[in-house]
Design a protein around this motif. Structure first.
Motif, PDB file in Angstrom:
ATOM      1  N   ARG A   1       0.871  -1.165   0.000  1.00 35.92           N
ATOM      2  CA  ARG A   1       0.000   0.000   0.000  1.00 35.92           C
ATOM      3  C   ARG A   1       0.898   1.202   0.000  1.00 35.92           C
ATOM      4  N   PRO A   2       0.713   2.211  -0.783  1.00 39.96           N
ATOM      5  CA  PRO A   2      -0.299   2.338  -1.813  1.00 39.96           C
ATOM      6  C   PRO A   2       0.072   1.545  -3.048  1.00 39.96           C
TER       7      PRO A   2
ATOM      8  N   ALA B   1      -0.892   7.331  -5.331  1.00 33.05           N
ATOM      9  CA  ALA B   1      -0.606   7.871  -4.003  1.00 33.05           C
ATOM     10  C   ALA B   1       0.896   7.967  -3.763  1.00 33.05           C
TER      11      ALA B   1
ATOM     12  N   THR C   1       8.718   1.243   4.669  1.00 35.33           N
ATOM     13  CA  THR C   1       8.067   2.288   3.885  1.00 35.33           C
ATOM     14  C   THR C   1       9.034   2.725   2.799  1.00 35.33           C
TER      15      THR C   1
ATOM     16  N   CYS D   1       4.252   3.538  -6.908  1.00 36.06           N
ATOM     17  CA  CYS D   1       3.707   4.659  -6.147  1.00 36.06           C
ATOM     18  C   CYS D   1       4.459   5.920  -6.580  1.00 36.06           C
TER      19      CYS D   1
ATOM     20  N   SER E   1       5.285   7.502   0.593  1.00 35.13           N
ATOM     21  CA  SER E   1       5.381   7.684   2.038  1.00 35.13           C
ATOM     22  C   SER E   1       4.052   7.463   2.753  1.00 35.13           C
ATOM     23  N   ASN E   2       2.959   7.289   2.010  1.00 37.50           N
ATOM     24  CA  ASN E   2       1.650   7.040   2.614  1.00 37.50           C
ATOM     25  C   ASN E   2       1.397   5.569   2.916  1.00 37.50           C
ATOM     26  N   GLY E   3       2.307   4.692   2.599  1.00 40.88           N
ATOM     27  CA  GLY E   3       2.022   3.277   2.810  1.00 40.88           C
ATOM     28  C   GLY E   3       3.262   2.465   3.094  1.00 40.88           C
TER      29      GLY E   3
END
Length: 97
Positions: free
Chosen positions: A4-5, A10, A70, A95, A13-15
């Motif tokens: 994820r993402p 996205a 991450t 990503c 760094s969001n997943g």
């Protein structure tokens, strides 16, 4: 491996990437050495894991230590057995870096 993402929309760094794996031996027994090879488009990192000792005659499935991190960029991760030598096809993700 879960990632994820995904889909490239996205920011990375969001997943997190979580990689899991396992193996079954031929029953010979011994020590299995392995690690994770992480590639995130900027660098490749080898994440060694503690060896697993297998008793002779053991044909049961064995899980390896999961790897979670991450990434900063799109990339891939691969489970590699150093001894006995064997590699599993890597999995990739996309990503925005």
């Amino acid at each position: 491996m879960s990632k994820r993402p995904n889909g490239g929309g996205a920011p990375c760094s969001n997943g997190q990437v979580t990689a899991t794996g396992g193996f079954i031996t031929n029953g010979a027994g011994g020590t299995v050495y392995y690690g994770w090879v992480r590639t995130d488009g900027q660098k490749t990192t080898i994440q060694p894991e503690p060896p697993i000792v297998i008793a002779a005659g053991d044909y049961r499935p064995h899980a390896v230590v999961s790897d979670q991190w991450t990434p900063q960029h799109s990339g891939s991760e691969q489970l590699v057995f150093v001894y006995p030598a064997y590699s599993v096809q890597g999995q990739s993700w996309t990503c925005r870096g």
